[in-house]
Design a protein around this motif. Structure first.
Motif, PDB file in Angstrom:
ATOM      1  N   THR A 152      -7.167   4.370  -3.269  1.00  0.00           N
ATOM      2  CA  THR A 152      -5.888   4.091  -2.617  1.00  0.00           C
ATOM      3  C   THR A 152      -6.114   3.936  -1.120  1.00  0.00           C
ATOM      4  O   THR A 152      -6.949   4.617  -0.531  1.00  0.00           O
ATOM      5  CB  THR A 152      -4.851   5.216  -2.837  1.00  0.00           C
ATOM      6  OG1 THR A 152      -5.280   6.392  -2.155  1.00  0.00           O
ATOM      7  CG2 THR A 152      -4.659   5.526  -4.310  1.00  0.00           C
ATOM      8  N   LYS A 198      -5.469   1.299  -6.891  1.00  0.00           N
ATOM      9  CA  LYS A 198      -6.150   0.703  -8.027  1.00  0.00           C
ATOM     10  C   LYS A 198      -6.789   1.787  -8.869  1.00  0.00           C
ATOM     11  O   LYS A 198      -7.455   2.676  -8.343  1.00  0.00           O
ATOM     12  CB  LYS A 198      -7.212  -0.283  -7.562  1.00  0.00           C
ATOM     13  CG  LYS A 198      -7.818  -1.070  -8.729  1.00  0.00           C
ATOM     14  CD  LYS A 198      -8.724  -2.184  -8.276  1.00  0.00           C
ATOM     15  CE  LYS A 198      -7.987  -3.327  -7.685  1.00  0.00           C
ATOM     16  NZ  LYS A 198      -7.692  -4.417  -8.590  1.00  0.00           N
ATOM     17  N   SER A 248       0.260  -0.809   1.389  1.00  0.00           N
ATOM     18  CA  SER A 248      -0.599   0.073   0.601  1.00  0.00           C
ATOM     19  C   SER A 248      -1.189  -0.649  -0.605  1.00  0.00           C
ATOM     20  O   SER A 248      -0.655  -1.649  -1.081  1.00  0.00           O
ATOM     21  CB  SER A 248       0.171   1.305   0.135  1.00  0.00           C
ATOM     22  OG  SER A 248       1.157   0.945  -0.802  1.00  0.00           O
ATOM     23  N   SER A 249      -2.297  -0.085  -1.086  1.00  0.00           N
ATOM     24  CA  SER A 249      -2.990  -0.580  -2.279  1.00  0.00           C
ATOM     25  C   SER A 249      -3.420   0.609  -3.109  1.00  0.00           C
ATOM     26  O   SER A 249      -3.920   1.593  -2.572  1.00  0.00           O
ATOM     27  CB  SER A 249      -4.230  -1.387  -1.892  1.00  0.00           C
ATOM     28  OG  SER A 249      -3.880  -2.525  -1.154  1.00  0.00           O
ATOM     29  N   TYR A 294     -10.136   0.873   1.994  1.00  0.00           N
ATOM     30  CA  TYR A 294      -9.889   0.426   0.622  1.00  0.00           C
ATOM     31  C   TYR A 294     -10.712  -0.835   0.341  1.00  0.00           C
ATOM     32  O   TYR A 294     -11.408  -0.931  -0.664  1.00  0.00           O
ATOM     33  CB  TYR A 294      -8.396   0.170   0.425  1.00  0.00           C
ATOM     34  CG  TYR A 294      -8.036  -0.423  -0.899  1.00  0.00           C
ATOM     35  CD1 TYR A 294      -7.787   0.376  -2.007  1.00  0.00           C
ATOM     36  CD2 TYR A 294      -7.945  -1.808  -1.064  1.00  0.00           C
ATOM     37  CE1 TYR A 294      -7.451  -0.176  -3.232  1.00  0.00           C
ATOM     38  CE2 TYR A 294      -7.609  -2.364  -2.279  1.00  0.00           C
ATOM     39  CZ  TYR A 294      -7.366  -1.553  -3.361  1.00  0.00           C
ATOM     40  OH  TYR A 294      -7.041  -2.105  -4.572  1.00  0.00           O
ATOM     41  N   LYS A 295     -10.628  -1.802   1.242  1.00  0.00           N
ATOM     42  CA  LYS A 295     -11.365  -3.059   1.067  1.00  0.00           C
ATOM     43  C   LYS A 295     -12.873  -2.822   1.069  1.00  0.00           C
ATOM     44  O   LYS A 295     -13.610  -3.411   0.270  1.00  0.00           O
ATOM     45  CB  LYS A 295     -10.979  -4.055   2.161  1.00  0.00           C
ATOM     46  CG  LYS A 295      -9.580  -4.591   1.990  1.00  0.00           C
ATOM     47  CD  LYS A 295      -9.190  -5.523   3.115  1.00  0.00           C
ATOM     48  CE  LYS A 295      -7.734  -5.949   2.923  1.00  0.00           C
ATOM     49  NZ  LYS A 295      -7.241  -6.700   4.071  1.00  0.00           N
ATOM     50  N   LEU A 343      -6.380   0.856   4.753  1.00  0.00           N
ATOM     51  CA  LEU A 343      -6.530  -0.455   4.126  1.00  0.00           C
ATOM     52  C   LEU A 343      -7.937  -1.040   4.325  1.00  0.00           C
ATOM     53  O   LEU A 343      -8.526  -1.534   3.360  1.00  0.00           O
ATOM     54  CB  LEU A 343      -5.447  -1.414   4.599  1.00  0.00           C
ATOM     55  CG  LEU A 343      -4.038  -1.036   4.101  1.00  0.00           C
ATOM     56  CD1 LEU A 343      -2.985  -1.925   4.749  1.00  0.00           C
ATOM     57  CD2 LEU A 343      -3.955  -1.118   2.588  1.00  0.00           C
ATOM     58  N   SER A 349      -3.676   2.986   2.556  1.00  0.00           N
ATOM     59  CA  SER A 349      -2.413   2.616   3.191  1.00  0.00           C
ATOM     60  C   SER A 349      -2.628   2.622   4.697  1.00  0.00           C
ATOM     61  O   SER A 349      -3.733   2.883   5.167  1.00  0.00           O
ATOM     62  CB  SER A 349      -1.299   3.594   2.797  1.00  0.00           C
ATOM     63  OG  SER A 349      -1.529   4.861   3.368  1.00  0.00           O
ATOM     64  N   ASP A 384      -3.043  -1.850 -10.889  1.00  0.00           N
ATOM     65  CA  ASP A 384      -3.251  -2.385  -9.555  1.00  0.00           C
ATOM     66  C   ASP A 384      -1.880  -2.570  -8.919  1.00  0.00           C
ATOM     67  O   ASP A 384      -1.068  -3.348  -9.420  1.00  0.00           O
ATOM     68  CB  ASP A 384      -3.988  -3.726  -9.651  1.00  0.00           C
ATOM     69  CG  ASP A 384      -4.356  -4.309  -8.305  1.00  0.00           C
ATOM     70  OD1 ASP A 384      -4.096  -3.668  -7.270  1.00  0.00           O
ATOM     71  OD2 ASP A 384      -4.917  -5.420  -8.294  1.00  0.00           O
ATOM     72  N   GLN A 441      -0.117  -3.421  -5.265  1.00  0.00           N
ATOM     73  CA  GLN A 441      -0.351  -3.899  -3.910  1.00  0.00           C
ATOM     74  C   GLN A 441       0.985  -4.227  -3.258  1.00  0.00           C
ATOM     75  O   GLN A 441       1.851  -4.823  -3.888  1.00  0.00           O
ATOM     76  CB  GLN A 441      -1.183  -5.195  -3.939  1.00  0.00           C
ATOM     77  CG  GLN A 441      -2.475  -5.118  -4.711  1.00  0.00           C
ATOM     78  CD  GLN A 441      -3.587  -4.481  -3.931  1.00  0.00           C
ATOM     79  OE1 GLN A 441      -3.640  -4.567  -2.716  1.00  0.00           O
ATOM     80  NE2 GLN A 441      -4.480  -3.806  -4.642  1.00  0.00           N
ATOM     81  N   ASP A 442       1.140  -3.823  -2.016  1.00  0.00           N
ATOM     82  CA  ASP A 442       2.252  -4.303  -1.202  1.00  0.00           C
ATOM     83  C   ASP A 442       1.746  -4.447   0.231  1.00  0.00           C
ATOM     84  O   ASP A 442       0.551  -4.308   0.475  1.00  0.00           O
ATOM     85  CB  ASP A 442       3.494  -3.409  -1.321  1.00  0.00           C
ATOM     86  CG  ASP A 442       3.298  -1.998  -0.823  1.00  0.00           C
ATOM     87  OD1 ASP A 442       2.455  -1.780   0.079  1.00  0.00           O
ATOM     88  OD2 ASP A 442       3.978  -1.085  -1.315  1.00  0.00           O
ATOM     89  N   LYS A 443       2.631  -4.731   1.159  1.00  0.00           N
ATOM     90  CA  LYS A 443       2.183  -4.972   2.528  1.00  0.00           C
ATOM     91  C   LYS A 443       1.469  -3.778   3.140  1.00  0.00           C
ATOM     92  O   LYS A 443       0.540  -3.934   3.918  1.00  0.00           O
ATOM     93  CB  LYS A 443       3.377  -5.348   3.424  1.00  0.00           C
ATOM     94  CG  LYS A 443       3.787  -6.768   3.289  1.00  0.00           C
ATOM     95  CD  LYS A 443       4.705  -7.267   4.379  1.00  0.00           C
ATOM     96  CE  LYS A 443       5.758  -6.317   4.853  1.00  0.00           C
ATOM     97  NZ  LYS A 443       6.745  -6.943   5.731  1.00  0.00           N
TER      98      LYS A 443
END
Length: 176
Positions: free
Chosen positions: A136, A119, A116-117, A93-94, A90, A138, A110, A112-114
Motif C-alpha cells: 500500500t 494491491k 493511494s494504491s 509503492y511504485k 506512492l 499513499s 487492486d 487505485q485512486d489519485k
C-alpha cells in the motif's frame, strides 16, 4: 548432453525463484536502517510456537475453533512487514512493485485512486498459496507485508475473519 541441458534448465528455474525472494529481501534490506520505517519480522519458529500453543490449550468442543486456528497459524512460515508514516508512499509503492517479478504473482485485489494504491497478490505453487503480498502507498504512508506459508484460499479467508494478523483485515475487506 541431455543431462547438461536438463541440469541447466533446473538451475535456471531455481535461480528465478531465488531471485524473486532476493528482490523482496533486497527491498526490505534497503530500508532496514532507515529511521522513517518500522520493521517487523515474525519467524517461522514463532509462528509454529503460536500455533502449537493455541492447539495445546484447546480442549473440548468449545475450544475447537481455537484448535483449528492454531493449525492454520502454524501453516504461516513467516511474516515480514515494512511500514512508514509521514512519508510519500506512492513512489515507494511504485519502487516495490518494480522489484517484483510480475509473472510470479497473481493479483487478488487492486485499488487505485489519485492519492493511494493498495494491491494484494499471491504467489502459488502447485495450487497452494506460498505467499500473500500486500503493498500500500499513499501521500503519507507506505506498507509492505509478505506472509509466507502453505495455504489454501479458504485458509486465508479463515485467517482474515478470525485473527488480527497484520494485513488480514484489509484482505477481508477486499473479499467482500
Amino acid at each position: 548432453m541431455k543431462k547438461i541441458i536438463i541440469t541447466l534448465i533446473c538451475l535456471l528455474a531455481f535461480t528465478g525463484v531465488q531471485a524473486q525472494d532476493d528482490a523482496i529481501v533486497r527491498f526490505f534490506s534497503k530500508y532496514m536502517e532507515d529511521d522513517r520505517f518500522s520493521r517487523v519480522y515474525i519467524s517461522p519458529k514463532m509462528m509454529q510456537m503460536a500455533g502449537g500453543f493455541m492447539k495445546s490449550n484447546a480442549d473440548g468442543q468449545t475450544k475447537k475453533d481455537e484448535k483449528d486456528m492454531g493449525e492454520l497459524i502454524s501453516k504461516v512460515r513467516g511474516i515480514r512487514i515494512l511500514t512508514a508514516d509521514k512519508v510519500d508512499g506512492l513512489p515507494l509503492y511504485k519502487e516495490a512493485m518494480g522489484t517484483l517479478t510480475r509473472n510470479k504473482y497473481e493479483d487478488l485485489m487492486d485499488v487505485q485512486d489519485k492519492s493511494s494504491s493498495v494491491k494484494f497478490m499471491v504467489r502459488e505453487e502447485d495450487g497452494r498459496v506460498k505467499e500473500l503480498l500486500m503493498i500500500t502507498g499513499s501521500g503519507d504512508s507506505f506498507t509492505l507485508l509478505s506472509m509466507l506459508g502453505d495455504f489454501t484460499y479458504q485458509d486465508l479467508n479463515i485467517l482474515a475473519e478470525n485473527t488480527n494478523m497484520p494485513g488480514m483485515k484489509e484482505y477481508e475487506k477486499g473479499r467482500k
